[in-house]
Write a protein that holds these residues in place. Structure first.
Motif, PDB file in Angstrom:
ATOM      1  N   THR A  12       0.666  -1.487   0.079  1.00 34.57           N
ATOM      2  CA  THR A  12       0.210  -0.103   0.049  1.00 34.57           C
ATOM      3  C   THR A  12       0.861   1.220  -0.234  1.00 34.57           C
ATOM      4  OG1 THR A  12      -1.642  -1.343   1.139  1.00 34.57           O
ATOM      5  CG2 THR A  12      -1.906   1.328   1.024  1.00 34.57           C
ATOM      6  N   VAL A  13       1.852   1.200   0.734  1.00 37.49           N
ATOM      7  CA  VAL A  13       2.836   2.492   0.800  1.00 37.49           C
ATOM      8  C   VAL A  13       3.344   2.701  -0.796  1.00 37.49           C
ATOM      9  CG1 VAL A  13       5.111   3.022   1.223  1.00 37.49           C
ATOM     10  CG2 VAL A  13       3.576   1.984   3.022  1.00 37.49           C
ATOM     11  N   TRP A  14       3.583   1.603  -1.661  1.00 36.78           N
ATOM     12  CA  TRP A  14       3.937   2.009  -2.839  1.00 36.78           C
ATOM     13  C   TRP A  14       2.943   2.270  -3.954  1.00 36.78           C
ATOM     14  CZ3 TRP A  14       8.559   2.391  -5.525  1.00 36.78           C
ATOM     15  CH2 TRP A  14       9.798   2.396  -4.746  1.00 36.78           C
ATOM     16  N   VAL A  15       1.555   2.090  -3.434  1.00 35.53           N
ATOM     17  CA  VAL A  15       0.549   2.482  -4.262  1.00 35.53           C
ATOM     18  C   VAL A  15       0.477   4.212  -4.011  1.00 35.53           C
ATOM     19  CG1 VAL A  15      -2.105   2.874  -4.602  1.00 35.53           C
ATOM     20  CG2 VAL A  15      -0.935   0.632  -3.952  1.00 35.53           C
ATOM     21  N   TYR A  16       0.760   4.456  -2.906  1.00 36.32           N
ATOM     22  CA  TYR A  16       1.008   5.876  -2.651  1.00 36.32           C
ATOM     23  C   TYR A  16       1.975   6.443  -3.494  1.00 36.32           C
ATOM     24  CZ  TYR A  16      -2.185   6.740   1.015  1.00 36.32           C
ATOM     25  OH  TYR A  16      -3.237   6.829   2.041  1.00 36.32           O
ATOM     26  N   LEU A  17       3.372   5.885  -3.370  1.00 34.99           N
ATOM     27  CA  LEU A  17       4.351   6.426  -3.955  1.00 34.99           C
ATOM     28  C   LEU A  17       4.403   6.459  -5.600  1.00 34.99           C
ATOM     29  CD1 LEU A  17       7.283   4.886  -1.729  1.00 34.99           C
ATOM     30  CD2 LEU A  17       6.325   7.259  -1.743  1.00 34.99           C
ATOM     31  N   THR A  18       3.720   5.672  -6.056  1.00 34.69           N
ATOM     32  CA  THR A  18       3.590   5.327  -7.471  1.00 34.69           C
ATOM     33  C   THR A  18       2.487   5.771  -8.152  1.00 34.69           C
ATOM     34  OG1 THR A  18       2.991   3.247  -7.476  1.00 34.69           O
ATOM     35  CG2 THR A  18       5.445   3.659  -7.531  1.00 34.69           C
ATOM     36  N   TRP A  19       1.314   6.052  -7.708  1.00 34.47           N
ATOM     37  CA  TRP A  19       0.126   6.427  -8.498  1.00 34.47           C
ATOM     38  C   TRP A  19      -0.510   7.595  -7.649  1.00 34.47           C
ATOM     39  CZ3 TRP A  19      -1.231   5.068 -13.036  1.00 34.47           C
ATOM     40  CH2 TRP A  19      -0.741   3.908 -13.759  1.00 34.47           C
ATOM     41  N   LEU A  20      -0.169   8.115  -6.535  1.00 38.77           N
ATOM     42  CA  LEU A  20      -0.916   8.982  -5.997  1.00 38.77           C
ATOM     43  C   LEU A  20      -0.976  10.422  -6.776  1.00 38.77           C
ATOM     44  CD1 LEU A  20      -2.526  10.288  -3.726  1.00 38.77           C
ATOM     45  CD2 LEU A  20      -0.129  11.025  -2.427  1.00 38.77           C
ATOM     46  N   PRO A  21       0.064  10.712  -7.588  1.00 39.65           N
ATOM     47  CA  PRO A  21      -0.040  11.947  -8.200  1.00 39.65           C
ATOM     48  C   PRO A  21      -0.998  11.885  -9.534  1.00 39.65           C
ATOM     49  CG  PRO A  21       2.379  11.643  -7.916  1.00 39.65           C
ATOM     50  CD  PRO A  21       1.448  10.503  -7.415  1.00 39.65           C
ATOM     51  N   SER A  22      -1.040  10.607 -10.015  1.00 41.05           N
ATOM     52  CA  SER A  22      -1.918  10.337 -11.196  1.00 41.05           C
ATOM     53  C   SER A  22      -3.410  10.236 -10.830  1.00 41.05           C
ATOM     54  CB  SER A  22      -1.444   8.877 -11.801  1.00 41.05           C
ATOM     55  OG  SER A  22      -2.446   8.515 -12.863  1.00 41.05           O
ATOM     56  N   TYR A  23      -3.779   9.596  -9.487  1.00 37.16           N
ATOM     57  CA  TYR A  23      -4.995   9.647  -9.006  1.00 37.16           C
ATOM     58  C   TYR A  23      -5.279  10.921  -8.693  1.00 37.16           C
ATOM     59  CZ  TYR A  23      -8.505   9.354  -5.321  1.00 37.16           C
ATOM     60  OH  TYR A  23      -9.610   9.472  -4.401  1.00 37.16           O
ATOM     61  N   LEU A  24      -4.693  11.860  -8.161  1.00 37.41           N
ATOM     62  CA  LEU A  24      -4.935  13.347  -7.890  1.00 37.41           C
ATOM     63  C   LEU A  24      -5.405  13.977  -9.202  1.00 37.41           C
ATOM     64  CD1 LEU A  24      -2.411  14.089  -5.056  1.00 37.41           C
ATOM     65  CD2 LEU A  24      -5.050  13.561  -4.704  1.00 37.41           C
ATOM     66  N   GLU A  25      -4.498  13.832 -10.137  1.00 38.90           N
ATOM     67  CA  GLU A  25      -4.910  14.510 -11.590  1.00 38.90           C
ATOM     68  C   GLU A  25      -5.964  13.953 -12.287  1.00 38.90           C
ATOM     69  OE1 GLU A  25      -1.586  15.333 -14.413  1.00 38.90           O
ATOM     70  OE2 GLU A  25      -0.142  14.545 -12.701  1.00 38.90           O
ATOM     71  N   THR A  26      -5.978  12.621 -12.189  1.00 42.32           N
ATOM     72  CA  THR A  26      -7.197  11.930 -13.039  1.00 42.32           C
ATOM     73  C   THR A  26      -8.584  11.738 -12.557  1.00 42.32           C
ATOM     74  OG1 THR A  26      -6.323   9.691 -12.534  1.00 42.32           O
ATOM     75  CG2 THR A  26      -5.407  10.912 -14.706  1.00 42.32           C
ATOM     76  N   SER A  27      -8.443  11.273 -11.083  1.00 39.22           N
ATOM     77  CA  SER A  27      -9.727  10.953 -10.668  1.00 39.22           C
ATOM     78  C   SER A  27     -10.201  12.312  -9.512  1.00 39.22           C
ATOM     79  CB  SER A  27      -9.350   9.756  -9.540  1.00 39.22           C
ATOM     80  OG  SER A  27      -9.320   8.605 -10.168  1.00 39.22           O
ATOM     81  N   ARG A  28      -9.260  13.183  -9.256  1.00 42.86           N
ATOM     82  CA  ARG A  28      -9.779  14.123  -8.386  1.00 42.86           C
ATOM     83  C   ARG A  28      -9.880  15.574  -9.174  1.00 42.86           C
ATOM     84  NH1 ARG A  28     -12.588  11.921  -4.891  1.00 42.86           N
ATOM     85  NH2 ARG A  28     -12.950  13.975  -4.171  1.00 42.86           N
ATOM     86  N   GLY A  29      -9.187  15.750 -10.297  1.00 44.06           N
ATOM     87  CA  GLY A  29      -9.403  16.729 -11.278  1.00 44.06           C
ATOM     88  C   GLY A  29      -8.312  17.940 -10.934  1.00 44.06           C
ATOM     89  N   PHE A  30      -7.290  17.632 -10.425  1.00 45.95           N
ATOM     90  CA  PHE A  30      -6.193  18.543  -9.894  1.00 45.95           C
ATOM     91  C   PHE A  30      -5.232  18.956 -11.187  1.00 45.95           C
ATOM     92  CE2 PHE A  30      -7.474  17.025  -5.574  1.00 45.95           C
ATOM     93  CZ  PHE A  30      -7.716  18.244  -5.080  1.00 45.95           C
ATOM     94  N   SER A  31      -4.719  20.191 -11.284  1.00 48.91           N
ATOM     95  CA  SER A  31      -3.967  20.414 -12.416  1.00 48.91           C
ATOM     96  C   SER A  31      -2.346  19.823 -11.700  1.00 48.91           C
ATOM     97  CB  SER A  31      -3.663  21.895 -12.448  1.00 48.91           C
ATOM     98  OG  SER A  31      -3.223  22.438 -11.060  1.00 48.91           O
ATOM     99  N   LEU A  32      -1.613  19.766 -12.704  1.00 50.32           N
ATOM    100  CA  LEU A  32      -0.299  19.211 -12.571  1.00 50.32           C
ATOM    101  C   LEU A  32       0.357  20.203 -11.586  1.00 50.32           C
ATOM    102  CD1 LEU A  32       2.092  17.215 -13.236  1.00 50.32           C
ATOM    103  CD2 LEU A  32       2.627  19.017 -15.026  1.00 50.32           C
ATOM    104  N   ALA A  33       0.463  21.415 -11.438  1.00 51.83           N
ATOM    105  CA  ALA A  33       0.909  22.242 -10.368  1.00 51.83           C
ATOM    106  C   ALA A  33       0.162  22.055  -9.081  1.00 51.83           C
ATOM    107  CB  ALA A  33       0.693  23.698 -10.926  1.00 51.83           C
ATOM    108  N   ALA A  34      -0.925  22.007  -9.212  1.00 49.41           N
ATOM    109  CA  ALA A  34      -1.775  21.805  -7.651  1.00 49.41           C
ATOM    110  C   ALA A  34      -1.423  20.460  -7.130  1.00 49.41           C
ATOM    111  CB  ALA A  34      -3.218  21.822  -8.069  1.00 49.41           C
ATOM    112  N   THR A  35      -1.173  19.439  -8.004  1.00 51.79           N
ATOM    113  CA  THR A  35      -0.825  18.009  -7.607  1.00 51.79           C
ATOM    114  C   THR A  35       0.400  18.057  -6.849  1.00 51.79           C
ATOM    115  OG1 THR A  35      -2.317  17.069  -9.562  1.00 51.79           O
ATOM    116  CG2 THR A  35      -0.533  15.705  -8.528  1.00 51.79           C
ATOM    117  N   GLY A  36       1.120  18.833  -7.381  1.00 58.24           N
ATOM    118  CA  GLY A  36       2.566  18.871  -6.901  1.00 58.24           C
ATOM    119  C   GLY A  36       2.587  19.335  -5.282  1.00 58.24           C
ATOM    120  N   TRP A  37       1.613  20.089  -5.037  1.00 59.37           N
ATOM    121  CA  TRP A  37       1.623  20.597  -3.708  1.00 59.37           C
ATOM    122  C   TRP A  37       0.556  19.559  -2.895  1.00 59.37           C
ATOM    123  CZ3 TRP A  37       4.889  23.815  -1.806  1.00 59.37           C
ATOM    124  CH2 TRP A  37       5.504  24.958  -2.618  1.00 59.37           C
TER     125      TRP A  37
END
Length: 435
Positions: free
Chosen positions: A250-275
């Motif tokens: 589960t730790v590595w689900v966070y480490l590898t897919w969290l940015p993509s989840y925030l962009e694709t499922s939650r609709g955040f921009s790349l810059a917002a995802t970074g924060w």
């Protein structure tokens, strides 16, 4: 047993000022951990940008994101043996040099095979890092002290995870993903130079000042060291392997897919995802330290050592499962991010204590070996997580419900494995003598 006349030190002796240098070495390892995990995080942060430029689909990205973990898991087995044999100074220097070279070379990738080979090489080269930290802690700290320095070492990875989204996103936007790899690789060369210049093992006098009678007792037991392979015959070893597998997945689900989840499922921009992606990892820093503090406090209250380690390991994994399982079903953005933060905080509570547990169970000459075998199990889970997630997303048209469901279930498996099957299996005579 008659004590040697060379010392009258006891475990309660306050170390001299010279011994305080050990915390400088822990600080160096924290910095090394930051750079180590920034290297690992580059692909995760550049996920969507790299996939678009090089035309990788979600399955290929899942394979790339797991390409680090498979070789890392396998290489941990010889890495632990090599650290026990050649020492932390030499093995850490070799490893950090190698992973920095690989990071720079990755910037030249233009195809899937080249990128995949680079991630494999990165996994192999980074495998001696945590076992080196375990060996440093074993050399410079008593058993009852080690949960704190090992937890501090593990904060390096969490600091990196917290700063990676904003820092690497900034490098990605200003220097391209290729420049991002070059800059992070350069950081590694600086770490190597400082490590070679400053680190040393303790002298015999320093070891006596630190460990006292514990050192003499260990020397008396070390007449016939057990073989590395003998660890694989122990029930505790396999319970630790399974437990680490469940938690690390589960730790590595966070480490590898969290940015993509925030962009694709939650609709955040790349810059917002970074924060926003950095928030759970900031909580992870506190989580790692919490595990070490809780374990040390339990020992001070008289809780048996193995049980004191299991309290934060099992409790943290179960709390993480309770937070992770409902994530994909929560529509409210604030609550969703809060659950992600709690889940990652709790999943990090066990991490430093897991390494300390290896030093409690293994003989001194096998500390890094047992730690590496346990880490091997953990990174089997870490290797599966990105690839399985990629396949789940491909099969469900990007739905993360099953992704977080599998992660939560495996956290429970990890908690049960440590809680029920890791035991203090030393002979009753030894336990009576320590009491």
């Amino acid at each position: 047993m008659q004590e040697p006349s060379t010392t009258t030190a006891t475990p309660d002796v306050v170390p001299t000022n010279r011994v305080r240098v050990r915390w400088m070495f822990i600080a160096l390892l924290v910095i090394g951990g930051v750079v180590n995990y920034l290297d690992r995080s580059t692909l995760s942060i550049g996920n969507t940008t790299i996939a678009k430029e090089l035309h990788f689909n979600t399955i290929e990205m899942g394979l790339l994101l797991s390409a680090f973990s498979w070789p890392y898991a396998i290489a941990n087995l010889p890495a632990g043996f090599l650290v026990d044999k050649f020492g932390a100074k030499k093995m850490f220097a070799i490893a950090a040099t190698a992973w920095s070279v690989v990071a720079v070379l990755t910037s030249f990738a233009r195809s899937f095979p080249f990128f995949y080979a680079a991630r494999v090489a990165l996994g192999v080269s980074e495998s001696p890092f945590f076992t080196s930290g375990l060996k440093v802690s074993e050399r410079w700290f008593r058993k009852d002290e080690r949960s704190l320095p090992l937890s501090v070492i593990n904060t390096g990875s969490q600091i990196a995870n917290a700063i990676a989204p904003p820092l690497l996103t900034f490098l990605l936007l200003t220097m391209s993903w290729r420049g991002m790899f070059v800059i992070i690789g350069t950081f590694g060369f600086i770490v190597v130079a400082v490590w070679i210049k400053l680190y040393r093992d303790p002298t015999r006098e320093e070891e006596i000042a630190i460990k006292g009678l514990e050192l003499e007792a260990a020397a008396a037991k070390a007449e016939k060291p057990a073989s590395w392979g003998s660890l694989l015959k122990l029930p505790n070893t396999w319970a630790m392997v399974v437990g680490a597998f469940g938690i690390f997945y589960t730790v590595w689900v966070y480490l590898t897919w969290l940015p993509s989840y925030l962009e694709t499922s939650r609709g955040f921009s790349l810059a917002a995802t970074g924060w926003i992606a950095g928030l759970p990892f900031l909580c992870g820093i506190i989580g790692v330290l919490t595990g070490g503090v809780v374990s040390a406090a339990a020992i001070r209250r008289g809780v048996p050592t193995i049980r004191a380690r299991k309290i934060p390991i099992v409790g943290g994994a179960l709390l993480a499962a309770a937070a992770v399982l409902p994530v994909a079903y929560v529509d409210n953005t604030f609550l969703n991010i809060a659950l992600l933060c709690v889940g990652y905080f709790a999943s990090q509570v066990p991490i430093g204590v897991i390494w300390t547990l290896a030093s409690d169970i293994a003989e001194p000459a096998q500390v890094s070996s047992l730690g590496s075998i346990q880490n091997f199990g953990g990174f089997l889970g870490a290797a599966l997580a990105p690839a399985v997630t990629g396949y789940i997303l491909s099969a469900t048209d990007g739905n993360y419900s099953l992704v977080f469901g599998v992660g939560g279930i495996l956290l429970v498996v990890g908690a049960l494995s440590y809680g029920l099957f890791v035991k203090d299996r030393r002979p009753a005579a030894v336990l009576t003598a320590e009491a």
